[in-house]
Every structure is written in C-alpha cells, then in structure tokens.
Motif scaffolding. Structure first.
Motif, PDB file in Angstrom:
ATOM      1  N   ALA A   1       4.341   4.392   3.049  1.00 37.42           N
ATOM      2  CA  ALA A   1       4.156   3.213   2.201  1.00 37.42           C
ATOM      3  C   ALA A   1       4.811   2.013   2.867  1.00 37.42           C
ATOM      4  CB  ALA A   1       4.764   3.458   0.828  1.00 37.42           C
ATOM      5  N   ALA A   2       4.173   0.864   2.755  1.00 37.06           N
ATOM      6  CA  ALA A   2       4.712  -0.328   3.410  1.00 37.06           C
ATOM      7  C   ALA A   2       4.120  -1.580   2.784  1.00 37.06           C
ATOM      8  CB  ALA A   2       4.394  -0.304   4.911  1.00 37.06           C
ATOM      9  N   THR A   3       4.746  -2.687   3.107  1.00 35.43           N
ATOM     10  CA  THR A   3       4.173  -3.995   2.823  1.00 35.43           C
ATOM     11  C   THR A   3       3.493  -4.458   4.106  1.00 35.43           C
ATOM     12  OG1 THR A   3       5.877  -4.553   1.198  1.00 35.43           O
ATOM     13  CG2 THR A   3       4.675  -6.384   2.214  1.00 35.43           C
ATOM     14  N   TRP A   4       2.211  -4.817   3.998  1.00 34.48           N
ATOM     15  CA  TRP A   4       1.420  -5.120   5.179  1.00 34.48           C
ATOM     16  C   TRP A   4       0.976  -6.578   5.183  1.00 34.48           C
ATOM     17  CZ3 TRP A   4       0.539  -0.932   8.484  1.00 34.48           C
ATOM     18  CH2 TRP A   4       0.789   0.336   7.943  1.00 34.48           C
ATOM     19  N   ALA A   5       1.053  -7.204   6.336  1.00 37.88           N
ATOM     20  CA  ALA A   5       0.404  -8.499   6.549  1.00 37.88           C
ATOM     21  C   ALA A   5      -0.948  -8.190   7.176  1.00 37.88           C
ATOM     22  CB  ALA A   5       1.234  -9.386   7.457  1.00 37.88           C
ATOM     23  N   VAL A   6      -2.007  -8.664   6.542  1.00 36.79           N
ATOM     24  CA  VAL A   6      -3.369  -8.322   6.969  1.00 36.79           C
ATOM     25  C   VAL A   6      -4.086  -9.584   7.447  1.00 36.79           C
ATOM     26  CG1 VAL A   6      -5.547  -7.251   6.302  1.00 36.79           C
ATOM     27  CG2 VAL A   6      -3.400  -6.490   5.238  1.00 36.79           C
ATOM     28  N   PHE A   7      -4.622  -9.517   8.670  1.00 44.44           N
ATOM     29  CA  PHE A   7      -5.301 -10.652   9.292  1.00 44.44           C
ATOM     30  C   PHE A   7      -6.734 -10.255   9.613  1.00 44.44           C
ATOM     31  CE2 PHE A   7      -0.842 -10.614  10.241  1.00 44.44           C
ATOM     32  CZ  PHE A   7      -0.431 -11.930  10.073  1.00 44.44           C
TER      33      PHE A   7
ATOM     34  N   LYS B   1       0.844  -1.201   0.000  1.00 44.16           N
ATOM     35  CA  LYS B   1       0.000   0.000   0.000  1.00 44.16           C
ATOM     36  C   LYS B   1       0.874   1.243   0.000  1.00 44.16           C
ATOM     37  CE  LYS B   1      -3.840   2.079   2.680  1.00 44.16           C
ATOM     38  NZ  LYS B   1      -4.773   2.197   1.557  1.00 44.16           N
ATOM     39  N   VAL B   2       0.526   2.198  -0.866  1.00 51.30           N
ATOM     40  CA  VAL B   2       1.272   3.452  -0.913  1.00 51.30           C
ATOM     41  C   VAL B   2       0.956   4.279   0.332  1.00 51.30           C
ATOM     42  CG1 VAL B   2       1.288   3.457  -3.442  1.00 51.30           C
ATOM     43  CG2 VAL B   2      -0.558   4.630  -2.209  1.00 51.30           C
TER      44      VAL B   2
END
Length: 281
Positions: free
Chosen positions: A215-221, A129-130
């Motif tokens: 901006a990051a790479t996210w782990a979504v639970f 996500k930006v």
C-alpha cells in the motif's frame, strides 16, 4: 544537490556515507540516489567510482606514490581490483599511467546550475492505493553504465515474441493493463528487479512469479505520445521539475508504468507513470 556534490568531492578517499551525502541535499538516501541517477544519467556509486579513478590517474601521473598506496587510498582492497577497474576506465594499467605522454581519461566534477523551467503545466494526481498482487515475468538488471536502459527494452521484445503478453492478459482475468515495474532497487549494488506483469491474484504458472506491491500514496502522471520518447520525457520532467517544485519525495517503494491497450507508436497513445511518494520530513 550542489552541497551533496561538494561533500562527495571532499570525501573521495573515505568510505561512502550515503546518509551524510543525502543529508547535504536535504533528502532521504533513497530519494537522493534516485534523483541523482535521473538528473545525471549515472548512479551515485558510478559517479564516485569514476571520480576516484580520475583522481587516482592524476596522482599516479604527477607523484611518485606507489600503485598499492593509491589503490588503498581510493577504496580498493587489492592492487588487482584497482588494476582491473583502472584498465576498464583508462584502457591502460596503473603503472603505464606514469609514462610521459600517456593519454588518460577524466570524468569531471559535476555541477548543477539553476535553470528556470515549468512554463508548461504538469498534470498529476495523488492516489492512495491498498496493497495489490501482481503476476508476471522478472529479470534482474544492473544500472551501471545504463545497462538497464538497454536490457529492459529487449525484455519487452522477448515477452512480445514468446506469448507472455497473451498469458498475462489471461491471468489478469479481464484486466488489460500491463505493468512495467521497477522493484528491489539496490543503489549500493546498482541493481534492480524489473517486472512485466498484470494485477492478479491468480497463482503464478511455471516460469512466472508473483509478489505484493505494498500500500502506498502514489503520484500518477500521464504520458501522451509515441513510445518510448513520450514517456521518457515525462520521467525527466518528474525529476527535473516536479519533485524539486513540490513537498514530495520518493518513498523508496516499487515504481511502475501502466500500459493500457492501444498502439504504443500512436501520437495519442496514453500511458501512466506511478511513483510512490511521501511528504518531506
């Protein structure tokens, strides 16, 4: 984690070196401190502080060492600071610890034991996500002795009563998902800034604040069930099962919970946990 605990135990009389402690656990300092807090319920700083005061009490009770020497040995700059911390931990002064029959409190040396879990699948997705802007209300809270766990629910209740929810939905311009954001986590000072916010580029009204989530790479639970027990269970599984079982670790940025419209007390209420991650180096 066991190696990290042993490192801490053998360096209790030295300045805290978080880089070396985290290296013993094969992780980054931020990820180690977040993982330790979630697994044990205390921060690394709080654990070390309690262990030092336990060892200090034992030394005062069993040896003729001066209070000043013990205070300096366990990292306190003055007898006054040591006495204040000692009284809070043990309920008595350092000098009183020498008296025969005095009751002292002991915070034990923690240990980790392998427990086979993972019999239940844990679904997640990875999202790139930006950067995005949020508007909301903030509070700064301490993580010491679980203070944040008491203050944050009260903050939500306050925002529910004073019209903050409706104002945030208005600022969101049709976005109805509220965010509970943990940002500016300072493990050394044991503090964090908590936001109740909405994604929006609108100017912040008086009494509100705005910030950019990078901006990051996210782990979504996804959490399914009544709040707060359902989401607390997911948080526990993330740190007890998911992180140790994958090639990811916490990247150190803000983390947040996403709350869609609905009844948080319902058995089928769905919300999400977003954690910024990176692959282990």
């Amino acid at each position: 984690m066991k190696d990290a605990l042993e490192y801490m135990e053998h360096h209790m009389t030295e300045p805290v070196n978080m880089d070396e402690i985290a290296r013993a656990a094969c992780s980054s300092p931020f990820h180690f401190q977040r993982l330790f807090n979630m697994l044990t319920g205390v921060t690394v700083a709080e654990y070390i502080r309690k262990r030092r005061l336990t060892l200090a009490a034992q030394e005062l009770a069993m040896t003729p060492s001066r209070v000043l020497d013990v205070a300096l040995k366990y990292g306190y700059d003055s007898p006054e600071a040591f006495a204040k911390a000692f009284r809070k931990a043990h309920g008595i002064t350092p000098s009183a610890a020498r008296e025969p029959g005095t009751v002292l409190k002991a915070f034990p040396h923690l240990s980790f034991h392998l427990s086979l879990k993972g019999d239940k699948e844990m679904d997640y997705r990875i999202v790139h996500k930006v950067a995005f802007t949020v508007v909301g209300k903030t509070m700064k809270t301490s993580c010491r002795e679980g203070e944040n766990l008491r203050e944050i629910p009260l903050f939500w209740l306050e925002c529910n009563k004073d019209g903050t929810y409706d104002k945030l939905l208005e600022l969101g311009g049709g976005v109805h998902d509220l965010l509970g954001i943990c940002a500016e986590m300072n493990h050394e000072q044991e503090t964090l800034t908590y936001w109740i916010a909405v994604e929006s580029g609108a100017p912040a009204p008086k009494g509100y604040s705005t910030t950019v989530i990078p901006a990051a790479t996210w782990a979504v639970f996804t959490s399914v069930g009544p709040m707060p027990s359902a989401i607390q269970s997911v948080w526990a599984r993330i740190f007890q099962e998911w992180f140790p079982g994958t090639g990811y670790e916490h990247s150190g940025g803000p983390e947040f919970e996403l709350y869609p419209p609905g009844d948080p007390a319902a058995e089928d209420y769905r919300c999400e946990i977003w954690i910024p991650v990176m692959t282990k180096s």
